[in-house]
Write a protein that holds these residues in place. Structure first.
Motif, PDB file in Angstrom:
ATOM      1  N   SER A   2      57.510  36.650  50.612  1.00  0.00           N
ATOM      2  CA  SER A   2      57.432  36.127  49.313  1.00  0.00           C
ATOM      3  C   SER A   2      56.400  35.048  49.002  1.00  0.00           C
ATOM      4  N   ILE A   3      55.874  35.114  47.903  1.00  0.00           N
ATOM      5  CA  ILE A   3      54.688  34.102  47.647  1.00  0.00           C
ATOM      6  C   ILE A   3      55.306  32.753  47.863  1.00  0.00           C
ATOM      7  N   ALA A   4      56.639  32.418  47.391  1.00  0.00           N
ATOM      8  CA  ALA A   4      56.954  30.962  47.446  1.00  0.00           C
ATOM      9  C   ALA A   4      57.107  30.476  49.172  1.00  0.00           C
ATOM     10  N   LEU A   5      57.527  31.657  50.027  1.00  0.00           N
ATOM     11  CA  LEU A   5      57.364  31.425  51.185  1.00  0.00           C
ATOM     12  C   LEU A   5      56.151  31.020  52.004  1.00  0.00           C
ATOM     13  N   LEU A   6      55.143  32.061  51.412  1.00  0.00           N
ATOM     14  CA  LEU A   6      53.896  31.673  51.907  1.00  0.00           C
ATOM     15  C   LEU A   6      53.239  30.147  51.529  1.00  0.00           C
ATOM     16  N   TRP A   7      53.526  29.985  50.131  1.00  0.00           N
ATOM     17  CA  TRP A   7      53.115  28.619  49.714  1.00  0.00           C
ATOM     18  C   TRP A   7      53.643  27.590  50.652  1.00  0.00           C
ATOM     19  N   SER A   8      55.071  27.704  51.019  1.00  0.00           N
ATOM     20  CA  SER A   8      55.524  26.675  51.643  1.00  0.00           C
ATOM     21  C   SER A   8      54.863  26.690  53.097  1.00  0.00           C
ATOM     22  N   LEU A   9      54.389  27.677  53.639  1.00  0.00           N
ATOM     23  CA  LEU A   9      53.731  27.615  54.970  1.00  0.00           C
ATOM     24  C   LEU A   9      52.325  27.007  54.617  1.00  0.00           C
ATOM     25  N   VAL A  10      51.747  27.083  53.567  1.00  0.00           N
ATOM     26  CA  VAL A  10      50.391  26.530  53.378  1.00  0.00           C
ATOM     27  C   VAL A  10      50.737  24.984  53.564  1.00  0.00           C
ATOM     28  N   VAL A  11      51.865  24.488  52.806  1.00  0.00           N
ATOM     29  CA  VAL A  11      51.882  22.970  52.579  1.00  0.00           C
ATOM     30  C   VAL A  11      52.372  22.425  54.187  1.00  0.00           C
ATOM     31  N   LEU A  12      53.215  23.338  54.652  1.00  0.00           N
ATOM     32  CA  LEU A  12      53.770  23.039  56.069  1.00  0.00           C
ATOM     33  C   LEU A  12      52.314  22.875  56.896  1.00  0.00           C
ATOM     34  N   LEU A  13      51.515  23.701  56.857  1.00  0.00           N
ATOM     35  CA  LEU A  13      50.338  23.797  57.851  1.00  0.00           C
ATOM     36  C   LEU A  13      49.487  22.433  57.610  1.00  0.00           C
ATOM     37  N   MET A  14      49.314  21.983  56.090  1.00  0.00           N
ATOM     38  CA  MET A  14      48.494  21.123  55.897  1.00  0.00           C
ATOM     39  C   MET A  14      49.343  19.639  56.497  1.00  0.00           C
ATOM     40  N   LEU A  15      50.614  19.760  56.121  1.00  0.00           N
ATOM     41  CA  LEU A  15      51.229  18.419  56.393  1.00  0.00           C
ATOM     42  C   LEU A  15      51.352  18.039  57.927  1.00  0.00           C
ATOM     43  N   VAL A  16      51.475  19.263  58.755  1.00  0.00           N
ATOM     44  CA  VAL A  16      51.505  19.184  60.233  1.00  0.00           C
ATOM     45  C   VAL A  16      50.129  18.785  60.753  1.00  0.00           C
ATOM     46  N   GLY A  17      48.934  19.571  59.986  1.00  0.00           N
ATOM     47  CA  GLY A  17      47.605  19.011  60.143  1.00  0.00           C
ATOM     48  C   GLY A  17      47.210  17.750  60.063  1.00  0.00           C
ATOM     49  N   LEU A  18      47.761  17.131  58.864  1.00  0.00           N
ATOM     50  CA  LEU A  18      47.513  15.673  58.778  1.00  0.00           C
ATOM     51  C   LEU A  18      47.867  15.050  60.007  1.00  0.00           C
ATOM     52  N   ALA A  19      49.415  14.965  60.365  1.00  0.00           N
ATOM     53  CA  ALA A  19      50.089  14.649  61.601  1.00  0.00           C
ATOM     54  C   ALA A  19      49.056  14.584  62.745  1.00  0.00           C
ATOM     55  N   GLY A  20      48.628  15.986  62.883  1.00  0.00           N
ATOM     56  CA  GLY A  20      47.931  16.181  63.912  1.00  0.00           C
ATOM     57  C   GLY A  20      46.472  15.553  64.361  1.00  0.00           C
ATOM     58  N   THR A  21      45.943  14.829  63.030  1.00  0.00           N
ATOM     59  CA  THR A  21      44.888  14.083  63.228  1.00  0.00           C
ATOM     60  C   THR A  21      44.938  12.822  64.028  1.00  0.00           C
ATOM     61  N   VAL A  22      46.355  12.442  64.194  1.00  0.00           N
ATOM     62  CA  VAL A  22      46.506  11.252  65.223  1.00  0.00           C
ATOM     63  C   VAL A  22      47.419  11.473  66.347  1.00  0.00           C
ATOM     64  N   LEU A  23      47.996  12.880  66.149  1.00  0.00           N
ATOM     65  CA  LEU A  23      48.747  13.111  67.451  1.00  0.00           C
ATOM     66  C   LEU A  23      48.009  14.079  68.255  1.00  0.00           C
ATOM     67  N   PRO A  24      47.705  13.651  69.597  1.00  0.00           N
ATOM     68  CA  PRO A  24      46.945  14.488  70.346  1.00  0.00           C
ATOM     69  C   PRO A  24      47.369  15.981  70.863  1.00  0.00           C
ATOM     70  N   VAL A  25      48.405  16.199  70.515  1.00  0.00           N
ATOM     71  CA  VAL A  25      48.816  17.721  70.970  1.00  0.00           C
ATOM     72  C   VAL A  25      48.485  18.734  70.013  1.00  0.00           C
ATOM     73  N   LEU A  26      48.499  18.333  68.612  1.00  0.00           N
ATOM     74  CA  LEU A  26      48.222  19.193  67.430  1.00  0.00           C
ATOM     75  C   LEU A  26      46.643  19.224  66.980  1.00  0.00           C
ATOM     76  N   PRO A  27      46.543  20.464  66.845  1.00  0.00           N
ATOM     77  CA  PRO A  27      44.743  20.595  66.340  1.00  0.00           C
ATOM     78  C   PRO A  27      44.803  20.456  64.818  1.00  0.00           C
ATOM     79  N   GLY A  28      44.846  19.002  64.296  1.00  0.00           N
ATOM     80  CA  GLY A  28      44.934  18.636  63.026  1.00  0.00           C
ATOM     81  C   GLY A  28      44.107  19.266  61.940  1.00  0.00           C
TER      82      GLY A  28
END
Length: 160
Positions: A2-28
């Protein structure tokens, strides 16, 4: 899917990416880029066009390069020996395995150790280590700024 699930994935990727800018394991910034690309694709590149996606990709590559080169540039700026540069690189890799604190301190330790082995001068080794640490800190600040700019560019492109 569903589109809502895809947009939830977009938001999740961006939030985890922001965290990954300071966490060494994640490619932010790579995660932020993936989220932006998915968001552009969901909409058929109507609101967020291909040009914007390319700009976001360039920004992600720039942030990745800064992440790896900042400490080395700081060491080189104070005239570090080649051994110090190798030490900073080894310290960076070792720091990635040691977590957030390791990312902050291991390049400093590696550069200082390499400089000390090259010149047997403790004061010089500390200068090189501090310059490496400062370079890494400035690189991390720049990477975080680029990451927020990427999210902002995506949001503005989506809204305009």
């Amino acid at each position: 899917m569903s589109i809502a699930l895809l947009w939830s994935l977009v938001v999740l990727l961006m939030l985890v990416g922001l965290a990954g800018t300071v966490l060494p394991v994640l490619p932010g910034t790579a995660l932020i880029f993936a989220g932006a690309w998915l968001g552009a694709w969901i909409d058929g590149y109507e609101r967020v066009g291909v040009y914007t996606v390319v700009v976001l990709g360039v920004m992600a590559v720039l942030a990745w390069a800064l992440d790896y080169l900042a400490g080395l540039m700081g060491a080189r700026r104070v005239g570090a020996s080649p051994q110090a540069l190798v030490g900073a690189a080894i310290g960076t890799v070792a720091g990635l395995l040691a977590g957030f604190v390791g990312v902050l301190f291991m390049p400093f330790v590696g550069a200082a150790a390499g400089e000390y082995l090259a010149r047997r001068d403790e004061q010089r080794a500390m200068q090189v280590g501090l310059a490496t640490g400062l370079g890494l800190l400035l690189g991390m600040v720049a990477k975080v700024a680029i990451a927020f700019a990427m999210v902002g560019l995506f949001v503005v492109a989506w809204l305009v």
